[in-house]
Design a protein around this motif. Sequence first.
Motif, PDB file in Angstrom:
ATOM      1  N   UNK A  55       0.925  -1.069   0.103  1.00  0.00           N
ATOM      2  CA  UNK A  55      -0.181   0.130  -0.016  1.00  0.00           C
ATOM      3  C   UNK A  55       0.922   1.287  -0.015  1.00  0.00           C
ATOM      4  N   UNK A  56       0.427   2.324  -0.537  1.00  0.00           N
ATOM      5  CA  UNK A  56       0.995   3.611  -0.360  1.00  0.00           C
ATOM      6  C   UNK A  56       0.241   4.664   0.128  1.00  0.00           C
ATOM      7  N   UNK A  57       0.840   5.610   0.674  1.00  0.00           N
ATOM      8  CA  UNK A  57       0.292   6.898   1.362  1.00  0.00           C
ATOM      9  C   UNK A  57       0.850   7.908   0.621  1.00  0.00           C
ATOM     10  N   UNK A  58      -0.306   8.940   0.165  1.00  0.00           N
ATOM     11  CA  UNK A  58      -0.081   9.980  -0.399  1.00  0.00           C
ATOM     12  C   UNK A  58      -0.938  11.328  -0.141  1.00  0.00           C
ATOM     13  N   UNK A  59      -0.565  12.471  -0.727  1.00  0.00           N
ATOM     14  CA  UNK A  59      -1.378  13.791  -0.460  1.00  0.00           C
ATOM     15  C   UNK A  59      -1.941  14.354  -1.785  1.00  0.00           C
ATOM     16  N   UNK A  60      -3.128  14.948  -1.340  1.00  0.00           N
ATOM     17  CA  UNK A  60      -3.522  15.572  -2.697  1.00  0.00           C
ATOM     18  C   UNK A  60      -3.253  17.085  -2.625  1.00  0.00           C
ATOM     19  N   UNK A  61      -4.056  17.676  -3.333  1.00  0.00           N
ATOM     20  CA  UNK A  61      -3.612  19.226  -3.398  1.00  0.00           C
ATOM     21  C   UNK A  61      -3.938  20.064  -2.169  1.00  0.00           C
ATOM     22  N   UNK A  62      -4.361  19.628  -1.247  1.00  0.00           N
ATOM     23  CA  UNK A  62      -4.882  20.241   0.364  1.00  0.00           C
ATOM     24  C   UNK A  62      -4.797  19.343   1.101  1.00  0.00           C
ATOM     25  N   UNK A  63      -4.844  19.926   2.482  1.00  0.00           N
ATOM     26  CA  UNK A  63      -5.301  19.212   3.823  1.00  0.00           C
ATOM     27  C   UNK A  63      -4.125  18.148   4.257  1.00  0.00           C
ATOM     28  N   UNK A  64      -3.232  18.076   3.607  1.00  0.00           N
ATOM     29  CA  UNK A  64      -2.151  17.188   3.999  1.00  0.00           C
ATOM     30  C   UNK A  64      -0.847  17.720   4.709  1.00  0.00           C
ATOM     31  N   UNK A  65       0.063  17.170   5.377  1.00  0.00           N
ATOM     32  CA  UNK A  65       1.029  17.760   6.131  1.00  0.00           C
ATOM     33  C   UNK A  65       2.373  17.685   5.347  1.00  0.00           C
ATOM     34  N   UNK A  66       2.390  17.634   3.976  1.00  0.00           N
ATOM     35  CA  UNK A  66       3.590  17.803   3.172  1.00  0.00           C
ATOM     36  C   UNK A  66       3.573  18.599   2.370  1.00  0.00           C
ATOM     37  N   UNK A  67       3.096  19.939   2.082  1.00  0.00           N
ATOM     38  CA  UNK A  67       2.998  20.815   1.161  1.00  0.00           C
ATOM     39  C   UNK A  67       3.975  20.906  -0.023  1.00  0.00           C
ATOM     40  N   UNK A  68       5.220  20.459   0.300  1.00  0.00           N
ATOM     41  CA  UNK A  68       6.361  20.577  -0.562  1.00  0.00           C
ATOM     42  C   UNK A  68       7.093  19.160  -1.078  1.00  0.00           C
ATOM     43  N   UNK A  69       5.923  18.176  -0.933  1.00  0.00           N
ATOM     44  CA  UNK A  69       6.681  17.060  -1.281  1.00  0.00           C
ATOM     45  C   UNK A  69       6.328  16.617  -2.722  1.00  0.00           C
ATOM     46  N   UNK A  70       5.334  17.532  -3.461  1.00  0.00           N
ATOM     47  CA  UNK A  70       5.087  17.435  -4.984  1.00  0.00           C
ATOM     48  C   UNK A  70       3.466  16.919  -4.879  1.00  0.00           C
ATOM     49  N   UNK A  71       3.068  15.876  -4.061  1.00  0.00           N
ATOM     50  CA  UNK A  71       1.866  15.641  -4.010  1.00  0.00           C
ATOM     51  C   UNK A  71       1.176  15.573  -5.489  1.00  0.00           C
ATOM     52  N   UNK A  72      -0.270  15.397  -5.312  1.00  0.00           N
ATOM     53  CA  UNK A  72      -1.028  14.955  -6.513  1.00  0.00           C
ATOM     54  C   UNK A  72      -2.169  15.938  -6.702  1.00  0.00           C
ATOM     55  N   UNK A  73      -2.329  16.165  -7.941  1.00  0.00           N
ATOM     56  CA  UNK A  73      -3.627  17.155  -8.327  1.00  0.00           C
ATOM     57  C   UNK A  73      -4.863  16.036  -8.102  1.00  0.00           C
ATOM     58  N   UNK A  74      -6.081  16.777  -8.382  1.00  0.00           N
ATOM     59  CA  UNK A  74      -7.231  15.831  -8.320  1.00  0.00           C
ATOM     60  C   UNK A  74      -7.315  14.813  -9.296  1.00  0.00           C
ATOM     61  N   UNK A  75      -7.032  14.872 -10.456  1.00  0.00           N
ATOM     62  CA  UNK A  75      -6.854  14.210 -11.465  1.00  0.00           C
ATOM     63  C   UNK A  75      -5.559  13.146 -11.365  1.00  0.00           C
ATOM     64  N   UNK A  76      -4.437  13.762 -10.765  1.00  0.00           N
ATOM     65  CA  UNK A  76      -3.312  12.807 -10.305  1.00  0.00           C
ATOM     66  C   UNK A  76      -3.943  11.934  -9.643  1.00  0.00           C
ATOM     67  N   UNK A  77      -4.374  12.187  -8.580  1.00  0.00           N
ATOM     68  CA  UNK A  77      -4.920  11.424  -7.397  1.00  0.00           C
ATOM     69  C   UNK A  77      -5.829  10.080  -8.155  1.00  0.00           C
ATOM     70  N   UNK A  78      -6.734  10.244  -9.031  1.00  0.00           N
ATOM     71  CA  UNK A  78      -7.853   9.689  -9.573  1.00  0.00           C
ATOM     72  C   UNK A  78      -6.899   8.439 -10.336  1.00  0.00           C
ATOM     73  N   UNK A  79      -5.862   9.154 -11.171  1.00  0.00           N
ATOM     74  CA  UNK A  79      -4.770   8.152 -11.710  1.00  0.00           C
ATOM     75  C   UNK A  79      -4.079   7.302 -11.145  1.00  0.00           C
ATOM     76  N   UNK A  80      -3.739   7.965  -9.755  1.00  0.00           N
ATOM     77  CA  UNK A  80      -2.653   7.308  -9.001  1.00  0.00           C
ATOM     78  C   UNK A  80      -3.465   6.109  -8.471  1.00  0.00           C
ATOM     79  N   UNK A  81      -4.759   6.172  -7.850  1.00  0.00           N
ATOM     80  CA  UNK A  81      -5.749   5.282  -7.229  1.00  0.00           C
ATOM     81  C   UNK A  81      -5.967   4.129  -8.285  1.00  0.00           C
ATOM     82  N   UNK A  82      -6.237   4.575  -9.646  1.00  0.00           N
ATOM     83  CA  UNK A  82      -6.268   3.476 -10.684  1.00  0.00           C
ATOM     84  C   UNK A  82      -4.871   2.567 -10.808  1.00  0.00           C
ATOM     85  N   UNK A  83      -4.145   3.342 -10.885  1.00  0.00           N
ATOM     86  CA  UNK A  83      -2.813   2.551 -11.135  1.00  0.00           C
ATOM     87  C   UNK A  83      -2.638   1.312 -10.090  1.00  0.00           C
TER      88      UNK A  83
END
Length: 257
Positions: A28-56
């Motif tokens: 499993x992996x843990x990751x952050x979206x465009x907001x509300x996470x605690x690593x704003x400078x880690x790159x993170x995922x856009x909303x579309x990026x989150x959808x693609x990451x979950x699908x992958x």
Amino acid sequence: MNREKPELLAPAGDQEKLEMALLYGADAVYLGGPAYGLRSSSGNFSRDGLRAAIALTHGQRKKVYVTVNVYPHNEELAGLSEYLQYLAEIGADAVLISDLGVFSLARETVPSLPIHISTQANNTNWATVNAWQKLGAERVVLARELSCAEIAEIRARSTVELEMFVHGAMCISYSGRCLLSSYFTGRDANRGACAQPCRLPYTLVDETGADVLGKDAGQFLLSPKDLKTIELLPELLESGIASLKIEGRMKRPEYVA
């Protein structure tokens, strides 16, 4: 005692790190979206990026947990319910939450979306763990400051899934609840913008400016040694931990591998 093999949970700060984690065997992996996470400078995922990451990730029969573990101020609550609905819609396997208000909103807005309690909530004892379970949490991430004996007692006195960090950075404050970054730079560690000032070199001086500790103490006075539990894994596995978590969403892809 026969126990199921625990989940190996890896950080996925961006797309490359996600792919690296999956390639090298994470369950499993843990990751952050465009907001509300605690690593704003880690790159993170856009909303579309989150959808693609979950699908992958789901395509490889693995899981994705999304961080929503910020401690928000009033103005930051706007849009939170809609964001949680989006995460449920795209198939997030769970959200990581530390704030009780965010937890309550999630339970009301998306009651079917599993909630894991972040280590930021300072989960240091069995009473806290059981309280979160009674409120509806499916998993609790234990504080990094716990000993093996404390972890074993929590497991013995609770039934909820337990997750713990087994490798990576330790914070100078309890589970990252630190104000140094805010004080020195105005960047709030509890709202995703930590500048990591604890990792900088310092010299401890007295009122005259004289070095109190001397050169033998080194300069990294606020930064604890990183967590490394590889030699303790047999004992930890015997405790019945459900998920072994590697810290490091801001580290390089090679580190994740």
